[in-house]
Enzyme design. Structure first.
Site, short mmCIF file in Angstrom:
data_model
loop_
_atom_site.label_atom_id
_atom_site.label_comp_id
_atom_site.label_asym_id
_atom_site.label_seq_id
_atom_site.Cartn_x
_atom_site.Cartn_y
_atom_site.Cartn_z
N ILE A 64 8.23 92.21 110.56
CA ILE A 64 9.16 92.98 109.73
C ILE A 64 10.54 92.73 110.32
O ILE A 64 10.73 92.80 111.53
CB ILE A 64 8.80 94.48 109.73
CG1 ILE A 64 9.72 95.29 108.81
CG2 ILE A 64 8.80 95.05 111.13
CD1 ILE A 64 9.32 96.74 108.65
N SER A 65 11.49 92.39 109.47
CA SER A 65 12.79 91.96 109.97
C SER A 65 13.54 93.09 110.66
O SER A 65 13.32 94.28 110.41
CB SER A 65 13.65 91.42 108.82
OG SER A 65 13.11 90.23 108.30
#
Length: 230
Positions: A64-65
């Site tokens: 997840i960024s």
């Protein structure tokens, strides 16, 4: 019995504050980041890190960024609320959720079925009804639904994403990290008179964009499955 505490209406307030301090100024984006819980998009053993401003593993060698990167990329799309947006790389679904609040429709493609189905389960649970999902090779886009007003690529492309660019409307914007497998430049590409106007925002590092017009999948050693709506 003690009464149960009502849910926090701003579980992402700390994230919104972090990115505001780093120069994110879009008020609609900041409100959504404050109202959205990043925690629910993380695997259970990573949820204690939900407010950390960094990328976090979600399995399958994906992440997840970093919240700041989500904010920069989203702000770069310059969304007004009327756009049809194509997202390449559903991943955890967190970026998808942000887009779904800021655009009219979101079309999201994920090559890994488990991630796509997990993200859809979370987003359906949040009542997001303006998202369509596809499992397949995101580097080829979604021709049946093209053209798109905006395209967001959430993995590092090895070169100019020509097929995706073709699926962009005149005047539309494509945001993508472009570079080698170790580092990329976050790039905004505008279609102007059918040609790309390219503007580099900042250096970054993303997982590889896998597909026919991306990097080869060394782990699977074979072609991706046919695209399947979910």
């Amino acid at each position: 019995m003690p009464s149960r505490r009502p849910p926090d209406p701003f579980p992402g307030a700390a994230i919104a504050q972090q990115v505001r301090q780093r120069g994110i100024h879009d008020p609609r984006l900041l409100e959504i980041l404050a109202r959205l819980s990043r925690r629910q998009f993380l695997p259970p053993d990573e949820r204690r890190h939900a407010l950390d401003d960094r990328a976090i593993p979600i399995g399958h060698e994906q992440t997840i960024s970093q919240p700041y990167m989500v904010a920069v990329m989203t702000q770069g799309l310059a969304l007004s609320g009327t756009e049809r947006v194509l997202e390449i790389g559903t991943g955890s679904g967190y970026q998808t959720a942000v887009l779904s609040h800021l655009a009219s429709e979101v079309f999201t493609i994920e090559r890994l079925a488990e991630l796509s189905l997990r993200a859809r389960s979370i987003l359906d649970g949040l009542g997001r009804t303006n998202i369509r999902y596809l499992i397949g090779d995101g580097t080829l886009g979604w021709p049946a639904e093209a053209p798109f007003d905006r395209i967001l690529v959430t993995a590092g492309a090895p070169g100019f994403p020509s097929t995706l660019f073709e699926q962009l409307i005149e005047g539309g914007l494509l945001v993508a990290p472009v570079g080698d497998e170790f580092s990329q430049e976050l790039t905004i590409i505008r279609k102007q008179s059918g040609r790309p106007e390219i503007h580099s925002i900042m250096g970054c590092r993303f997982v590889k964009l896998i597909g026919a017009e991306g990097w080869a999948d060394q782990g699977r050693g074979g072609p991706l499955p046919p695209s399947l709506p979910v």
